[in-house]
Design an enzyme around this catalytic site. Structure first.
Site, mmCIF file in Angstrom:
data_model
loop_
_atom_site.group_PDB
_atom_site.id
_atom_site.type_symbol
_atom_site.label_atom_id
_atom_site.label_comp_id
_atom_site.label_asym_id
_atom_site.label_seq_id
_atom_site.Cartn_x
_atom_site.Cartn_y
_atom_site.Cartn_z
ATOM 1 N N HIS A 347 -22.091 -91.155 3.317
ATOM 2 C CA HIS A 347 -21.285 -91.481 2.144
ATOM 3 C C HIS A 347 -20.720 -90.200 1.555
ATOM 4 O O HIS A 347 -21.111 -89.096 1.951
ATOM 5 C CB HIS A 347 -22.156 -92.186 1.092
ATOM 6 C CG HIS A 347 -23.306 -91.354 0.605
ATOM 7 N ND1 HIS A 347 -24.457 -91.151 1.344
ATOM 8 C CD2 HIS A 347 -23.475 -90.634 -0.535
ATOM 9 C CE1 HIS A 347 -25.290 -90.367 0.682
ATOM 10 N NE2 HIS A 347 -24.727 -90.032 -0.464
ATOM 11 N N ASP A 355 -24.178 -86.034 -9.454
ATOM 12 C CA ASP A 355 -23.402 -85.317 -8.439
ATOM 13 C C ASP A 355 -22.725 -84.116 -9.075
ATOM 14 O O ASP A 355 -21.922 -84.258 -10.013
ATOM 15 C CB ASP A 355 -22.346 -86.236 -7.814
ATOM 16 C CG ASP A 355 -22.971 -87.332 -6.966
ATOM 17 O OD1 ASP A 355 -24.173 -87.236 -6.685
ATOM 18 O OD2 ASP A 355 -22.251 -88.276 -6.588
ATOM 19 N N GLU A 440 -27.993 -95.504 -0.236
ATOM 20 C CA GLU A 440 -28.883 -96.631 -0.523
ATOM 21 C C GLU A 440 -28.360 -97.924 0.096
ATOM 22 O O GLU A 440 -27.147 -98.109 0.257
ATOM 23 C CB GLU A 440 -29.017 -96.807 -2.045
ATOM 24 C CG GLU A 440 -29.594 -95.587 -2.727
ATOM 25 C CD GLU A 440 -29.379 -95.599 -4.237
ATOM 26 O OE1 GLU A 440 -30.020 -94.793 -4.928
ATOM 27 O OE2 GLU A 440 -28.575 -96.425 -4.710
ATOM 28 N N HIS A 553 -32.157 -102.561 -12.457
ATOM 29 C CA HIS A 553 -33.124 -103.183 -13.365
ATOM 30 C C HIS A 553 -32.491 -103.895 -14.547
ATOM 31 O O HIS A 553 -33.176 -104.642 -15.242
ATOM 32 C CB HIS A 553 -34.084 -102.112 -13.885
ATOM 33 C CG HIS A 553 -33.395 -100.974 -14.571
ATOM 34 N ND1 HIS A 553 -32.976 -101.035 -15.867
ATOM 35 C CD2 HIS A 553 -33.035 -99.744 -14.109
ATOM 36 C CE1 HIS A 553 -32.390 -99.900 -16.199
ATOM 37 N NE2 HIS A 553 -32.418 -99.093 -15.150
ATOM 38 N N THR A 595 -36.200 -95.675 -5.456
ATOM 39 C CA THR A 595 -35.754 -94.656 -6.417
ATOM 40 C C THR A 595 -35.753 -95.159 -7.852
ATOM 41 O O THR A 595 -34.975 -94.701 -8.676
ATOM 42 C CB THR A 595 -34.330 -94.183 -6.063
ATOM 43 O OG1 THR A 595 -33.447 -95.310 -6.059
ATOM 44 C CG2 THR A 595 -34.302 -93.524 -4.728
ATOM 45 N N GLU A 636 -38.728 -91.025 -5.027
ATOM 46 C CA GLU A 636 -38.151 -89.807 -5.566
ATOM 47 C C GLU A 636 -37.657 -90.087 -6.971
ATOM 48 O O GLU A 636 -37.305 -91.223 -7.299
ATOM 49 C CB GLU A 636 -37.005 -89.293 -4.687
ATOM 50 C CG GLU A 636 -35.840 -90.258 -4.566
ATOM 51 C CD GLU A 636 -34.774 -89.765 -3.603
ATOM 52 O OE1 GLU A 636 -33.655 -89.462 -4.068
ATOM 53 O OE2 GLU A 636 -35.066 -89.688 -2.394
ATOM 54 N N ASN A 637 -37.667 -89.077 -7.818
ATOM 55 C CA ASN A 637 -37.184 -89.271 -9.182
ATOM 56 C C ASN A 637 -35.730 -88.857 -9.265
ATOM 57 O O ASN A 637 -35.376 -87.701 -9.060
ATOM 58 C CB ASN A 637 -38.042 -88.496 -10.191
ATOM 59 C CG ASN A 637 -38.037 -87.010 -9.931
ATOM 60 O OD1 ASN A 637 -38.149 -86.579 -8.789
ATOM 61 N ND2 ASN A 637 -37.917 -86.220 -10.976
ATOM 62 N N LEU A 639 -34.047 -88.820 -11.933
ATOM 63 C CA LEU A 639 -33.857 -88.110 -13.197
ATOM 64 C C LEU A 639 -34.720 -86.851 -13.204
ATOM 65 O O LEU A 639 -35.855 -86.873 -12.723
ATOM 66 C CB LEU A 639 -34.251 -89.001 -14.377
ATOM 67 C CG LEU A 639 -33.481 -90.312 -14.494
ATOM 68 C CD1 LEU A 639 -34.061 -91.159 -15.607
ATOM 69 C CD2 LEU A 639 -32.016 -90.053 -14.745
#
Length: 736
Positions: A347, A355, A440, A553, A595, A636-637, A639
């Site tokens: 991607h 980014d 993802e 979420h 994630t 993985e975080n 943030l």
């Protein structure tokens, strides 16, 4: 009259409701007040708090003012009387100020959860707001940043460490919120809201949850010192500093922390910056990178994660691969004995949250897209998203005679051949296969470049000619050819579920056509993952492969789970949308990289209640769906995290204490390697996090500055001398 005035003062003192004089008068009023303070024989009367005064209080107030109007001579001067009209204007302005203050206090109590007293004044508001921001406010009004604020940023979604301030015994203690307690004076007996359940430090015993009695004060003096004295036996994990001749004890909350010693070993990786390899496939600043990696190695970090960008390696022509920069990076990792997690990134980079560089798709792919834009995902309005290729071209020979699946496989096979020695040496421990936007497995349903903002439901991305062809074929097979179109009542990117006819409760998502469309839409996602992972397993034989799934979420508490539906997860309240994905991963022996493990650590500006979001519930569903079919789960975080509260949260997610089967993450990746992470105060917390992830025992040391160390040694010597004297006297008594 004087007796009434005295009773008025006495009642005010007994209630301990003294205002801090917030009257901001004009220059004339200030001069009058100064004259009054100079000539008054008795202390100036304090301001009346917000509220409606009773008749008796009003009479006392007026009588007191009449008493003050009588000329009083002190030190040879006479007091100047103010005109009656000016006093009335002053009282009117004061009432207006108090009315505004009352509204502010009411709003803070109702919406901000500030535990302010009924007759709080504006100084109480300032103090509460300062403590909520992480500052220390002493009883005399002295304000300064706490140690945690000076050395580190404030935790996301958390509170600052509690600070216990030892000041003069004669300094009055002010009322403090239990959730933001920053300072108490152990030498002063007053009402202090000291709720131990909300404290992040050690519990100070008291006879009442709110009153610090003399008995409790004697117990705290043994622990913290009385009247600003040095600690005789400080608790472990308490850092000590001196601010304006006061000792500030920073209680970091170790009492309530879970002990991870002896828990399973979870490898810890650190994600490298996205631009560590430039567009010429050269390693950027290798010398600095080597120094940083040596620092990580010194605290037993297991490895690093790096993206291998399709737009860099195969940038100019099909099947012309340039791996030079990655070769140099992998050689450094082997020399330092650091493992690698490699991401096959099909991607583009840029335009998404986090980014900081721009890496587009290969130039030759972009050239094909200009002539045939249907190779990219397309929304209902016809807007193209060039972030990645549409899954509709997986089997279409539109890429210079190759299908998208063949392009992905050739790229992965070239990587495997080029770095065969690193696979054989075990340096490359995992290959994460990019399956969609941000790597993802999901549709690009919420692109910021098209105007999406949280918490919009997003839009379906199936309107390129190849996806529509697949939809029409599925409708014909079902026997309802008129279903070969997408729903037309789904709203726009930033719609809410209840604003649409498709996602609202009882909406078309649960109708015959809606269920058919969502089944097809989600199945295309599963089929794409199935095809790519089958070839990845073939290319990376005997090496662990993984797929990323993000946590959508928001609107999780609604019946339709609208945001998940547009992302390709058919997970309404009456259906498990992740079971089929886990079954697909299980077939290929692939691990799950999830994630969303830190989503509830988002800063407080994100309103979960407005979006009916539930990150905890989503994480619980996805993780259990994977663990139920024995799929390894890494995380993985997304943030950044540099504080202890955040790391403790990640530890609880990585090693859930409540899981009866003892399941845990197979690996964890921290984002990302930067100078901020390597700053001393941040790095100390990160090292502690790594050791606890590894299940090591943490030895907590109490570090003093030189002055405090000398005092501590001196007090210890006196204590030892006293103990020796008492022991000698006891021995003499026994002999007698």
């Amino acid at each position: 009259m004087a007796a009434e005035m005295q009773r008025f003062r006495t009642s005010e003192d007994d209630d301990d409701e003294i205002d801090m004089d917030v009257k901001e008068e004009d220059d004339d009023d200030d001069d009058d007040d100064d004259d009054e303070e100079k000539n008054m024989a008795t202390p100036a009367m304090v301001g009346v708090d917000v509220g409606i005064l009773s008749t008796s209080s009003s009479n006392n107030f007026m009588q007191h003012h009449q008493f003050q109007e009588q000329p009083i001579t002190q030190g040879g001067g006479s007091r100047r009387c103010r005109p009656q009209e000016e006093k009335e204007r002053t009282k009117l302005r004061e009432r207006q100020r108090r009315a505004i203050t009352a509204k502010i206090l009411a709003g803070l109590r109702r919406h901000g959860n500030f535990n302010l007293r009924v007759r709080a004044d504006i100084n109480d508001v300032f103090a509460a707001l300062a403590r909520e921001a992480g500052w220390v406010v002493l009883p005399d009004g002295t304000t300064f940043p706490s140690r945690s604020q000076v050395h580190a940023t404030r935790p996301v979604g958390g509170t600052s460490p509690a600070v216990v301030t030892l000041s003069s015994p004669h300094t009055p203690a002010e009322h403090t919120s239990p959730t933001s307690l920053r300072g108490i004076s152990p030498g002063y007996q007053s009402t202090v809201n000291y709720n131990a359940s909300h404290m992040k430090g050690s519990f100070v015993p008291s006879s009442s949850p709110y009153d610090v009695s003399s008995g409790a004060r004697s117990q705290t003096s043994a622990m913290m010192g009385d009247g600003g004295g040095m600690l005789s036996d400080p608790p472990l994990g308490v850092s000590i500093d001196s601010v304006q001749n006061r000792q500030v004890i920073d209680v970091s909350g170790k009492v309530q922390e879970r002990d991870f010693a002896g828990t399973p070993y979870v490898p810890v990786y650190v994600m490298l910056p996205l631009g560590v390899i430039n567009m010429k496939c050269e390693l950027v600043d290798p010398d600095s990178l080597v120094k940083q990696l040596k620092i990580l190695k010194s605290i037993d970090v297991d490895g690093i994660m790096v993206d291998c960008w399709w737009g860099i390696v195969e940038a100019h022509a099909p099947q012309e691969y340039n791996w030079n920069g990655y070769k140099r990076l992998f050689q450094i990792a082997r020399q330092l004995k650091i493992k690698l997690q490699v991401v096959m990134s099909f991607h583009e980079c840029g335009g998404n949250v986090g980014d900081d560089v721009c890496i587009p798709l290969p130039h030759w792919v972009a050239e094909i897209g200009r002539g045939n834009p249907d190779i990219f995902f397309t929304d209902r309005e016809g807007r193209r998203n060039p972030e990645c290729l549409s899954w509709g071209v997986d089997k279409e020979r539109v890429l210079r005679g190759r299908t998208a699946i063949e392009v992905y496989f050739d790229y992965m096979r070239s990587f495997r051949v080029e770095f065969d020695e690193f696979f054989d040496d075990g340096i490359i421990s995992m290959v994460i296969v990019g399956l969609g936007p941000c790597g993802e497995l999901r549709y690009p349903s919420n692109p910021v470049k098209h105007g999406w903002r949280y918490p919009g439901v997003g839009e379906f991305q199936c309107y390129d000619q190849y996806m529509l062809k697949s939809l029409r074929n599925a409708a014909e097979i079902r026997g309802h050819s008129f279903w070969g179109r997408g729903p037309d009542n789904t709203g726009s990117y930033n719609s809410r579920p209840h604003e649409t006819g498709f996602f609202c409760d009882g909406g078309d998502y649960d109708g015959y056509h809606g269920r058919f469309f969502l089944n097809w839409y989600s199945q295309v996602l599963v089929d794409h993952g199935d095809r790519v992972l089958s070839l990845a397993k073939l290319a990376f034989e005997d090496t662990c492969i993984a797929a990323k799934i993000s946590g959508i979420h928001w609107w999780y508490k609604t019946a339709s789970h609208a945001a998940e539906l547009t992302a390709g997860f058919y997970n309404p309240c009456n259906r498990d949308g992740y079971a089929t994905i886990m079954a697909m991963l299980k077939r290929h022996g692939a691990a799950l990289n999830f994630t969303c493990s830190e989503m509830s650590m988002l800063d407080q500006h994100v309103d979960f209640s407005e979006a009916l979001a539930e990150p905890e519930g989503l994480a619980w569903q996805v993780l259990n769906a994977a663990w139920d079919v024995c799929i390894p789960v890494s995380s993985e975080n997304a943030l950044p995290c540099h504080d202890r509260d955040g790391y403790n949260y990640l530890l609880e997610k990585a090693k859930p204490m409540s899981d009866p089967d003892g399941r845990h993450f197979s690996a964890f990746t921290c984002s990302n390697l930067s100078p901020l992470l390597l700053e001393r105060h941040n790095f100390v917390e990160f090292e502690r996090f790594v050791k606890r992830m590894h299940g090591n025992i943490i030895i907590i040391l109490l570090i003093f500055d030189f002055t405090n160390l000398v005092i501590f040694i001196f007090l210890f010597f006196l204590w030892h001398l006293g103990t020796s004297s008492r022991l000698l006297s006891y021995r003499r008594f026994v002999r007698i």
